[in-house]
Motif scaffolding. Sequence first.
Motif, PDB file in Angstrom:
ATOM      1  N   SER A 251       0.802  -1.231   0.000  1.00  0.00           N
ATOM      2  CA  SER A 251       0.000   0.000   0.000  1.00  0.00           C
ATOM      3  C   SER A 251       0.833   1.279   0.000  1.00  0.00           C
ATOM      4  N   ARG A 252       2.155   1.164  -0.027  1.00  0.00           N
ATOM      5  CA  ARG A 252       2.993   2.360   0.013  1.00  0.00           C
ATOM      6  C   ARG A 252       3.883   2.525  -1.209  1.00  0.00           C
ATOM      7  N   LEU A 253       4.207   1.443  -1.858  1.00  0.00           N
ATOM      8  CA  LEU A 253       5.142   1.508  -2.977  1.00  0.00           C
ATOM      9  C   LEU A 253       4.486   0.969  -4.238  1.00  0.00           C
ATOM     10  N   THR A 254       4.582   1.721  -5.321  1.00  0.00           N
ATOM     11  CA  THR A 254       4.139   1.240  -6.626  1.00  0.00           C
ATOM     12  C   THR A 254       5.331   1.266  -7.575  1.00  0.00           C
ATOM     13  N   ALA A 255       5.378   0.278  -8.449  1.00  0.00           N
ATOM     14  CA  ALA A 255       6.461   0.167  -9.427  1.00  0.00           C
ATOM     15  C   ALA A 255       5.864  -0.115 -10.790  1.00  0.00           C
ATOM     16  N   THR A 256       6.452   0.473 -11.824  1.00  0.00           N
ATOM     17  CA  THR A 256       5.986   0.236 -13.194  1.00  0.00           C
ATOM     18  C   THR A 256       7.177  -0.040 -14.092  1.00  0.00           C
ATOM     19  N   LEU A 257       6.944  -0.912 -15.050  1.00  0.00           N
ATOM     20  CA  LEU A 257       7.952  -1.244 -16.057  1.00  0.00           C
ATOM     21  C   LEU A 257       7.309  -1.117 -17.424  1.00  0.00           C
ATOM     22  N   ASN A 258       7.949  -0.357 -18.321  1.00  0.00           N
ATOM     23  CA  ASN A 258       7.459  -0.185 -19.682  1.00  0.00           C
ATOM     24  C   ASN A 258       8.512  -0.656 -20.675  1.00  0.00           C
ATOM     25  N   LEU A 259       8.077  -1.398 -21.670  1.00  0.00           N
ATOM     26  CA  LEU A 259       8.965  -1.902 -22.718  1.00  0.00           C
ATOM     27  C   LEU A 259       8.372  -1.526 -24.068  1.00  0.00           C
TER      28      LEU A 259
ATOM     29  N   ASP B 228      13.492   0.040 -43.436  1.00  0.00           N
ATOM     30  CA  ASP B 228      14.908   0.294 -43.744  1.00  0.00           C
ATOM     31  C   ASP B 228      15.598   1.157 -42.692  1.00  0.00           C
ATOM     32  N   PHE B 229      15.194   0.983 -41.427  1.00  0.00           N
ATOM     33  CA  PHE B 229      15.776   1.817 -40.376  1.00  0.00           C
ATOM     34  C   PHE B 229      15.770   1.035 -39.061  1.00  0.00           C
ATOM     35  N   ASP B 230      16.852   1.125 -38.295  1.00  0.00           N
ATOM     36  CA  ASP B 230      16.966   0.422 -37.020  1.00  0.00           C
ATOM     37  C   ASP B 230      16.533   1.339 -35.880  1.00  0.00           C
ATOM     38  N   VAL B 231      15.554   0.872 -35.092  1.00  0.00           N
ATOM     39  CA  VAL B 231      15.019   1.637 -33.972  1.00  0.00           C
ATOM     40  C   VAL B 231      15.458   0.977 -32.667  1.00  0.00           C
ATOM     41  N   PRO B 232      15.974   1.732 -31.703  1.00  0.00           N
ATOM     42  CA  PRO B 232      16.449   1.117 -30.461  1.00  0.00           C
ATOM     43  C   PRO B 232      15.313   0.641 -29.555  1.00  0.00           C
ATOM     44  N   PHE B 233      15.603  -0.328 -28.743  1.00  0.00           N
ATOM     45  CA  PHE B 233      14.688  -0.821 -27.717  1.00  0.00           C
ATOM     46  C   PHE B 233      14.651   0.195 -26.579  1.00  0.00           C
ATOM     47  N   THR B 234      13.445   0.555 -26.111  1.00  0.00           N
ATOM     48  CA  THR B 234      13.326   1.615 -25.107  1.00  0.00           C
ATOM     49  C   THR B 234      12.527   1.149 -23.898  1.00  0.00           C
ATOM     50  N   PRO B 235      13.202   0.718 -22.836  1.00  0.00           N
ATOM     51  CA  PRO B 235      12.520   0.398 -21.590  1.00  0.00           C
ATOM     52  C   PRO B 235      12.519   1.603 -20.641  1.00  0.00           C
ATOM     53  N   SER B 236      11.649   1.562 -19.659  1.00  0.00           N
ATOM     54  CA  SER B 236      11.658   2.549 -18.574  1.00  0.00           C
ATOM     55  C   SER B 236      11.164   1.870 -17.304  1.00  0.00           C
ATOM     56  N   PHE B 237      11.666   2.341 -16.171  1.00  0.00           N
ATOM     57  CA  PHE B 237      11.297   1.779 -14.874  1.00  0.00           C
ATOM     58  C   PHE B 237      11.067   2.914 -13.897  1.00  0.00           C
ATOM     59  N   GLY B 238       9.948   2.856 -13.157  1.00  0.00           N
ATOM     60  CA  GLY B 238       9.623   3.925 -12.240  1.00  0.00           C
ATOM     61  C   GLY B 238       9.113   3.419 -10.911  1.00  0.00           C
ATOM     62  N   LEU B 239       9.324   4.253  -9.862  1.00  0.00           N
ATOM     63  CA  LEU B 239       8.878   3.944  -8.503  1.00  0.00           C
ATOM     64  C   LEU B 239       8.171   5.158  -7.914  1.00  0.00           C
ATOM     65  N   ASN B 240       7.166   4.878  -7.077  1.00  0.00           N
ATOM     66  CA  ASN B 240       6.455   5.919  -6.341  1.00  0.00           C
ATOM     67  C   ASN B 240       6.269   5.419  -4.921  1.00  0.00           C
ATOM     68  N   TYR B 241       6.885   6.101  -3.947  1.00  0.00           N
ATOM     69  CA  TYR B 241       6.888   5.627  -2.566  1.00  0.00           C
ATOM     70  C   TYR B 241       6.196   6.627  -1.650  1.00  0.00           C
ATOM     71  N   LEU B 242       5.191   6.150  -0.923  1.00  0.00           N
ATOM     72  CA  LEU B 242       4.484   6.961   0.064  1.00  0.00           C
ATOM     73  C   LEU B 242       5.251   6.886   1.375  1.00  0.00           C
TER      74      LEU B 242
END
Length: 634
Positions: free
Chosen positions: A367-375, A382-396
């Motif tokens: 109930s105090r910490l939330t975490a998210t992961l995005n991929l 004809d073009f190479d696009v990089p892989f883009t992850p993100s990680f976030g935390l929210n702490y009460l």
Amino acid sequence: MWALAQNVAAQQPFTVFDTVQVEEVVSYGKLQKYQSGAKIERINARQFSLAQDGNLEQLLSRSLPIAFKTNAGGLATIRIRGSAPDHTSFNFGGININSLTLGHSNVNNVPIFLFDNIGVQFGSASSVNGSGSIGGAIHLGLQNNWTDGFKAEARIANGSFGEQLYGTKLFWGNGRFEAVTRAYYYAKTNDFKFMNPNYRDFENDIFEIEDTQHNADIENMGLLQELNYKFNKDEFFVFNVWLEKDWHLVQQNMQTNLSNPDLREEYKDDHVRIWTGYKNRKNPFKFEINGGYVYDNAVSDENTSDTISTQRIIGEAFIEHDFSPNASYKAGAKATRIYPSVYAYSESLKHEDRVDLYASYYQRFFSRLTATLNLRYGYVTDFDVPFTPSFGLNYLALSKEKYVLRFTGNVARSYRVPTFNDRFWVPGGNPDLNPEKGMSYEFGSKWSYCVGDVSGNVKLNAFLMNVDDWILWKNGGSYWYAANVENVQSKGLEFMTDWNYTIWGLKANSGLNYTYTSAERKKSQNNTNALNRQLEYVPLHAGNFFTTVAYNKFDFTIDGSYTDEQFTDEEQKNILDAYFLMNVAVGYNWKIDSQNQIRINGMINNVLDTNYQSSWGYAMPGIAYRLSITYKFK
């Protein structure tokens, strides 16, 4: 939600075991729960209301710590956290309205009148929004009201230098079906006076003269039509069409304005943007199926033979599953086919396909910490696009009767696919360019306080962003060409606060924003003296404040903004001076009866008549007024 609970608690008692059902707001500017740790701000209702006669640049520059490069109304570009204009995406539904040829949006051409709310994400948003969100993302929001009956709004505004706006909003529905029509017309002659420093009279020792800005007229018009249907409280169908026609005379710099006052350069933009979708929000599985079409066309000096236009067809679908009270995931795909038609491109370029696959995960702990992961992973023809992850935390961290303290953190990769001009313009375009790649880190805190007649928030964020393969156009002698030239690092602090309070019986709302942004070239292939120096048009210090006081039917607002000095090129010259702008507004609400209301608003911009420049060599207007009348019928 905490503030909402406080308000509800003040009105009626309930125990901690009660459930308050809040019906979902269907909005294109909605904040996404899968971005814990990301800094996302909503413009408050009062500031949003004051900006209804203007454009997005005028709203954001007064309400958030964001830098803009602008002239007297024809062109404005955004720079969030020291990033470039094409590092911020502008999102209408699932459409990024940035030009595919230029890479950015003219913020002066985004009217506030057509939208219900504005959301701004600071920092990397590529893992959620895709290409072009290295510095941030703007969300243009529409809110479904599910009108039962008919209501209308008409607005007229007039101001200095020929400024005028006429707008209307029509709402009709039966509680399940809703049709909303929003239309506006805006014009400005921009014939303001200014002191021109390019006059030369050596005999009489006079080196400036009062001049009048010529040929900087603006004429924009737009229509946004919504057709929405609610099958039940968890199923919706939305269909939106945004038609826009923007025209202006390109403002000449002060030297040209003095030496060649009859010079006229026209520029016209036409846009058709359609977004539609079916949304099923039933638990535990939720899903959406959306589609869109975009047509952008630009014409200079009525030369229709030099075609610059693109068309996009977009499809997107995702599924979301709340598989426990504390965890959920989301997975989807987005596909776009682009048809460019540009006179300077190779004839071999027929179309380009872009596909994005993305997945998000949300988890709440204790109930105090939330975490998210995005991929997110993208494919471009004809073009190479990089892989883009993100990680976030929210702490009460603390939750007391009078205050709440939260800490947030976020780490994200980002990217930008080079524009069509960067890759295919002949001569100079380079199809072998690398994508611009960013890496950002952010830490934030938010302290919320509420007791009696005082409530508010204090927010502090620190950020660090590195961008590799920054694209610039280099002088190759016979022609300019695009190349991956620089590595740029941006770091800084953002301080924001907003308060609601009652003083001497007056209800007041105040805010203070400040940003310190150090944005520097760390590496460059150019022979430049600007390494380890602040980037052009990025002020080291910037901030603003606002206060609104309401009494009975009247309200008074004062706001001010400070912009530090700015470099304008890679040399140690042509440096823009720091400046401070202040504006005041007075409003009156007249409720004729339960069905008829009138709002009268008067505003004085640049009340100190500050002489300043936002773009080197271009004049800006001094003190100016604007008067508007809004009539609402239900």
